[in-house]
Design an enzyme around this catalytic site. Structure first.
Site, PDB file in Angstrom:
ATOM      1  N   CYS A 336       0.837  -1.195   0.000  1.00 13.94           N
ATOM      2  CA  CYS A 336       0.000   0.000   0.000  1.00 13.94           C
ATOM      3  C   CYS A 336       0.877   1.252   0.000  1.00 13.94           C
ATOM      4  O   CYS A 336       1.538   1.542  -0.983  1.00 13.94           O
ATOM      5  CB  CYS A 336      -0.969  -0.034   1.178  1.00 13.94           C
ATOM      6  N   HIS A 448      -3.482  -5.550   1.457  1.00 13.15           N
ATOM      7  CA  HIS A 448      -3.201  -5.870   2.862  1.00 13.15           C
ATOM      8  C   HIS A 448      -3.635  -7.308   3.118  1.00 13.15           C
ATOM      9  O   HIS A 448      -4.681  -7.752   2.655  1.00 13.15           O
ATOM     10  CB  HIS A 448      -3.972  -4.936   3.795  1.00 13.15           C
TER      11      HIS A 448
END
Length: 518
Positions: A336, A448
């Site tokens: 991310c 994630h």
């Protein structure tokens, strides 16, 4: 039917409220009750995406899993994600409503959120047998008592008896309990029904005089003394704990060393719990003066303020060290915000995350990221899109997780997508994700939980082993992260059940006890 309620509050932050709520959820679940967690307002950088795309605090996700439930934003209707000094992104019922300063939030918006909180609580009460409620910080913060929406005001709304918890491992637990009770207004003081002493080490019999003192001094029962445990892991709520950091700095004789950069605004660090649990991995956090050394893999984690954290890396010299190690052949993974940092440029023209409009990245991937106002929150499934470098033999192995980001990354000619998304919020898709360098040694992804699936995780680790001339491990138990958490919840429930007077707890709930044999 209206659920029975009970609330866990603390003498301070980080006394173990979240873990105790998870334990109670697991105990009631195993005892045959439909139980749900609730925390009206959570301040944390560790968040999660629900099945319908809402964002909520990770702690309530853990508690929901302990209760055998799919997480719902009703369990955490207000989430505050700090973005800088005294300011936060405010997320209500899973959707961001804007960035507010602490003054704006406490003086104005918190009261607007109260109706939303009450409605969410009522929906849970109308659905479940028991709602276990978590407070935040301390109810004795006198400067916030007039405007708070997470401690005694919630207890009153829910008509919940309160168990006041203190962390004895830090010292001063008795004074913290007595002082907290002394500072509460009389009506709030009467809501406290018992005391829990948490994280106790040593001979419990030697602590009995302290228990006697507390009960005599406060007129309240000590419901239990919960021991400090380290034989199983329950995910942290909002930051990497000092115990985890200290443990990660210890020298451990493992085959692989993985260094996670400890960013000032690190988020979703639970991504790395499955790696830390592997028998051949020593996972350590690097930052705040900790040397980077010469690890087998460097991971740049997620961040709530990517550009500010990138600037920190550059000021601290860590950015230069990462680039040098990468040039020497050390593999690097970014997740991310960490993926965004690996690129050539980051742009925030509308100051969505930072006051810095643009900044050069580490330049390890041919990627440019632009931050936009709309946040992407989705649950995804997919697989590797390439089969070389770090992803050798990974192409047919499933990955799954969730995305939470406001940046959009554009790939240049020098990189390929690392993964292909095959499902987003349950809808079949075919979308590229992330990027991988030509030699396969620098990898970025928005997913994630990328290490949660055991076959993919083990193959990536075995690829690292081969690079060191080590044989792959093939006899490791391949548990998903979710399966491991279920085992840990059962272990937690046994420890806490054996430490608390559960007869008294059920009495406070107005219930006779377990519905089924434990």
């Amino acid at each position: 039917m209206t659920a029975r309620t009970i609330m866990v509050q603390g003498t301070a932050s980080h006394v173990g409220k979240s873990v105790l709520v998870a334990a109670l959820c697991r105990i009631f679940y195993r005892d045959g009750y439909r139980v749900a967690p609730f925390k009206s307002q959570n301040m944390a950088l560790n968040s999660y995406v629900t099945a319908d795309g809402g964002e909520m605090g990770r702690a309530q996700v853990v508690q929901a899993e302990a209760a055998g439930l799919e997480p719902s934003v009703d369990m955490n209707p207000v989430l505050l994600k700090p973005t800088g000094q005294a300011s936060s992104q405010v997320i209500v019922l899973g959707r961001p409503v804007g960035n507010l300063s602490a003054w704006e939030y406490h003086r104005s918006y918190a009261q607007q959120a109260w109706d939303v909180i009450c409605q969410a609580l009522e929906r849970l009460k109308n659905t479940y047998d028991i709602v276990v409620i978590e407070g935040a910080g301390s109810p004795a913060e006198v400067n916030l008592q007039a405007t708070e929406i997470v401690n005694m005001r919630v207890a009153a709304q829910a008509e919940a008896p309160v168990l006041l918890t203190a962390d004895i491992d830090k010292g001063g637990a008795l004074a913290a309990v007595v002082g907290t009770l002394e500072l509460l207004p009389p009506a709030d003081r009467q809501r406290v029904a018992g005391i829990i002493i948490n994280k106790f080490r040593g001979d419990l019999s030697l602590f009995q005089p302290a228990v006697d003192f507390l009960e005599k001094r406060t007129g309240l029962p000590v419901v239990g003394v919960v021991p400090y445990f380290d034989s199983f892991a329950i995910q942290e709520e909002d930051t990497v704990s000092e115990a985890t950091l200290a443990q990660s700095r210890q020298t451990v004789g493992r085959d692989l060393e993985i260094a996670v950069i400890h960013l000032p605004h690190i988020s979703n660090f639970t991504d790395f719990d499955p790696l830390a649990a592997e028998p051949d991995v020593h996972l350590r956090y690097v930052g705040r003066g900790t040397p980077l050394g010469n690890p087998d893999l460097i991971i740049l984690p997620g961040s709530k303020n990517t550009i500010e954290d990138l600037a920190y890396l550059q000021r601290s010299g860590l950015a230069g060290q990462i680039v040098q190690l990468s040039a020497a052949g050390t593999p690097v993974v970014g997740i991310c915000g960490g993926f965004q940092m690996l690129g050539r440029e980051l742009h925030d023209p509308e100051r969505t995350e930072s006051s810095i409009p643009c900044l050069n990245g580490l330049g390890l991937l041919d990627v440019i990221t632009v931050f936009e106002r709309d946040k992407i929150t989705t649950r995804v499934e997919g697989m590797a899109a390439v089969a070389d470098g770090l992803l050798e033999q990974c192409q047919s192995l499933p990955v799954s997780g969730y995305e939470i980001h406001m940046g959009r990354s554009r790939l240049g000619a020098g990189v390929r997508p690392a993964f292909v998304i095959t499902s987003s919020l349950g809808v079949v898709v075919e979308q590229p994700d992330g990027a991988i360098s030509p030699d396969g040694m620098v990898l970025g992804t928005y997913i994630h939980g990328i290490f949660d699936q055991p076959a993919f995780r083990r193959q990536l680790l075995n690829n690292l082993r081969r690079r060191k001339g080590l044989m792959p491990l093939t006899d490791v138990a391949l548990l998903t992260a979710a399966q491991q958490r279920q085992k840990d919840f059962d272990a937690l429930a046994e420890v806490v059940r054996g430490s608390l007077d559960m007869g008294l707890v059920y009495s406070l709930l107005g219930l006779p006890g377990p519905r089924r044999a434990v």
